[in-house]
Design an enzyme around this catalytic site. Structure first.
Site: not given
Ligand SMILES: [Zn+2]
Length: 312
Positions: A83, A125, A133, A162, A164, A250, A294
């Site tokens: 990634d 991450h 990530g 976020d 994630h 995101d 993004y």
């Molecule tokens: Zn994220």
């Protein structure tokens, strides 16, 4: 209430080329909107700062720091399993992200500017010994360690909206009862990194100090407002001494790599409410980090909604 915002070319250098979603243009997308809304005239603008290597080592292992330096010199290969590509100068670029968040912490602790926003930062991450990530150095992790070592502040609330799960922060402090962790994210069954379930509440003495709120794909502002009071109560009950907010954009509808449907208003609301808690318990101290995002329009609107909420 003065708010300090970090902006400069050095922060933008943290980005991956060749059409990678985490491109170096994100900082400019943010700042264009800041100027458009006239917020640049209302905040204190601060230049990015470079972290000393020993500060990065508050969180990261020496072996891993050396590995990043090596790949930064060659500019080839991957920092993780695919990634996060290496690029020439990635060590310095990542050190600028950490340094800017640390500089923000210094400002906050000095007391004259308790609210700080650092775009691009919030690289949640990265693990102590590995990239993951799109995240090379975990600036949030470094700041948590710096709070303990430099400022003798133990009770830290980390809030993450976020899309994630903030796994790099969560697992590094899973057994730490003074790291209050609260994270709203897309259910790990549908999205990277596949963690952050309800039953993950901390380990050992830290059981009950972590709150993971997985959301169904497609969760919108209505779903956000259904769970937000639980998060707010959780943070308030913990009586933190400082709040860190990872405001990843995101989680907003239209992101190319997630399935969440929040609007930028959710980010503004989260920041506003956390500022209130910070005023109540933390002498106003709050550091917001941009995190993911993004879709350039989304990150510009969401991050500026955070800045605006901090100003108001
Ligand atoms: Zn994220």
């Amino acid at each position: 209430m003065p708010v300090q915002v970090y902006f400069g070319e050095a922060l933008g250098r943290y980005g991956f080329g060749h059409g990678h979603p985490f491109g170096a243009d994100r900082i400019h997308a943010f700042w264009q909107e800041t100027v458009k809304q006239g917020l640049d005239r209302r905040v204190r603008v601060a230049a990015p700062a470079l972290a000393a290597e020993n500060a990065i080592a508050y969180f990261h292992t020496p072996d891993y720091i050396e590995r990043v330096k090596f790949l930064s010199a060659t500019g080839e290969g991957y920092l993780d399993y695919g990634d996060t590509p290496a690029f020439a100068g990635v060590f310095e670029a990542a050190a600028y992200v950490v340094g800017s968040t640390l500089d923000g912490l210094k400002q906050v602790m000095a007391g004259d500017c308790p609210r700080v926003f650092v775009p691009i930062a919030g690289l949640h991450h990265a693990r102590r010994d590995a990239a993951a990530g799109f995240c090379v150095f975990n600036d949030a992790g470094v700041v948590i360690e710096a709070l303990r070592r430099q400022f003798h502040i133990k009770r830290v609330a980390y809030v993450d909206i976020d899309a994630h799960h903030g796994d790099g922060v969560f697992y590094a402090f899973e057994d730490d009862p003074d790291l209050i962790f609260a994270d709203i994210h897309e259910d790990g069954r549908y999205l990277y990194p596949g963690t952050g379930f309800r039953n993950e509440t901390g380990k050992g003495a830290a059981v009950g100090t972590k709150l993971n709120i997985p959301m169904a794909p497609g969760a919108d502002d209505e779903a956000f407002h259904k769970v937000w009071p639980e998060l707010e109560e959780f943070v308030r009950a913990a009586k933190p001494e400082i709040i860190l907010l990872q405001a990843g954009a995101d989680s907003i509808a239209g992101d190319p790599i997630t399935h969440m449907q929040f609007s930028p208003a959710a980010h503004g609301y989260a920041a506003k409410q956390l500022c209130r808690i910070a005023d109540e318990f933390c002498q106003g101290r709050i550091i917001a980090m941009g995190g993911g995002g993004y879709n350039r329009t989304n990150l510009a609107l969401a991050w500026n909604a955070v800045v605006k909420a901090m100003l108001d």
